[in-house]
Design an enzyme around this catalytic site. Structure first.
Site, PDB file in Angstrom:
ATOM      1  N   GLY A  46       0.831  -1.198   0.000  1.00 14.78           N
ATOM      2  CA  GLY A  46       0.000   0.000   0.000  1.00 14.78           C
ATOM      3  C   GLY A  46       0.865   1.248   0.000  1.00 14.78           C
ATOM      4  N   GLN A  51       2.975  10.128   1.092  1.00 14.70           N
ATOM      5  CA  GLN A  51       4.284   9.463   1.158  1.00 14.70           C
ATOM      6  C   GLN A  51       5.173   9.805  -0.038  1.00 14.70           C
ATOM      7  OE1 GLN A  51       2.348   5.455   2.104  1.00 14.70           O
ATOM      8  NE2 GLN A  51       4.307   5.299   3.142  1.00 14.70           N
ATOM      9  N   CYS A  95       5.733   0.100   7.193  1.00 20.80           N
ATOM     10  CA  CYS A  95       5.376   1.249   6.362  1.00 20.80           C
ATOM     11  C   CYS A  95       6.582   1.618   5.507  1.00 20.80           C
ATOM     12  CB  CYS A  95       5.000   2.425   7.268  1.00 20.80           C
ATOM     13  SG  CYS A  95       4.518   3.903   6.367  1.00 20.80           S
ATOM     14  N   LEU A  96       6.328   1.933   4.230  1.00 26.59           N
ATOM     15  CA  LEU A  96       7.448   2.272   3.344  1.00 26.59           C
ATOM     16  C   LEU A  96       8.118   3.576   3.767  1.00 26.59           C
ATOM     17  CD1 LEU A  96       5.952   1.254  -0.122  1.00 26.59           C
ATOM     18  CD2 LEU A  96       7.605  -0.002   1.278  1.00 26.59           C
ATOM     19  N   HIS A 137      -4.671   1.484   7.315  1.00 22.13           N
ATOM     20  CA  HIS A 137      -3.329   2.062   7.447  1.00 22.13           C
ATOM     21  C   HIS A 137      -3.133   3.195   6.429  1.00 22.13           C
ATOM     22  CE1 HIS A 137       1.270   1.459   7.809  1.00 22.13           C
ATOM     23  NE2 HIS A 137       1.121   2.245   6.757  1.00 22.13           N
ATOM     24  N   GLU A 138      -3.570   2.958   5.187  1.00 25.38           N
ATOM     25  CA  GLU A 138      -3.371   3.971   4.138  1.00 25.38           C
ATOM     26  C   GLU A 138      -4.281   5.183   4.346  1.00 25.38           C
ATOM     27  OE1 GLU A 138      -0.764   3.611   2.557  1.00 25.38           O
ATOM     28  OE2 GLU A 138      -0.488   1.491   2.988  1.00 25.38           O
ATOM     29  N   HIS A 141      -2.834   7.566   6.717  1.00 22.95           N
ATOM     30  CA  HIS A 141      -1.819   8.464   6.144  1.00 22.95           C
ATOM     31  C   HIS A 141      -2.455   9.777   5.674  1.00 22.95           C
ATOM     32  CE1 HIS A 141       2.063   6.451   6.064  1.00 22.95           C
ATOM     33  NE2 HIS A 141       1.529   5.329   5.600  1.00 22.95           N
TER      34      HIS A 141
END
Ligand code: NI
Length: 173
Positions: A46, A51, A95-96, A137-138, A141
């Site tokens: 994701g 991000q 997380c990226l 989660h996304e 963000h």
């Protein structure tokens, strides 16, 4: 499609509440396609627009992980969680924007999500399992929230210090 650089925590752009997308445009569709490429390349399941430094309400995800299974890339503009189960589940999240750091997060096990797809059509679907965790989660963000915000303060501070060190090392190279 172009890969875009992923911001690393801590960064003020990751803490902002992102603005709704008023109208789809070719630029926004291109951004979504770039985000999918960036996510698959990372690799991740994701990615949210903040991000890659864009504070617009756009997320992409694909939680199909098994080898040989057909990928299912999803692009969601203005995603909204309109209902969630009382039942909760815990996943070890990463997380990226917080590479190689993981923590257990408890969230509703199932969610109903409404969004605008790449063609501008409204979609609604129920998600469970890893998909439910990933979409929550996304969407977090887009509200300036990271998975480490669910962890105990000391753990969060430790991870943040590690990321500050990682960023210092990366700028030095
Ligand atoms: Ni993330």
């Amino acid at each position: 499609m172009t890969k875009r650089p992923i911001l690393i925590h801590p960064d003020p752009r990751l803490k902002k509440v992102s603005a709704p997308v008023p109208d789809l445009s070719d630029a926004l569709r291109k951004l979504a396609d770039d985000m999918l490429e960036t996510m698959y390349d990372a690799p991740g399941i994701g990615l949210a627009a903040p991000q890659v430094g864009v504070n617009s309400r756009l997320i992409v995800l694909d939680c199909v992980k098994a080898e040989g299974e057909t990928p299912r890339p999803l692009i969601m503009f203005n995603p909204e969680i309109i209902a969630h189960s009382d039942e909760r589940s815990t996943y070890e999240e990463g997380c990226l924007s917080i590479p190689e750091q993981y923590g257990d997060v408890e969230r509703p096990a199932e969610v109903s999500v409404r969004w605008i797809d790449r063609d501008g059509n409204e979609q609604q679907e129920d998600f469970a399992g890893l998909w439910a965790t990933c979409v929550q989660h996304e969407v977090d963000h887009l509200d300036g929230k990271l998975f480490i915000d669910y962890l105990k303060p000391l753990r969060r501070q430790l991870i943040t210090r590690r990321m500050q060190k990682l960023k210092r090392e990366r700028t030095r190279v």
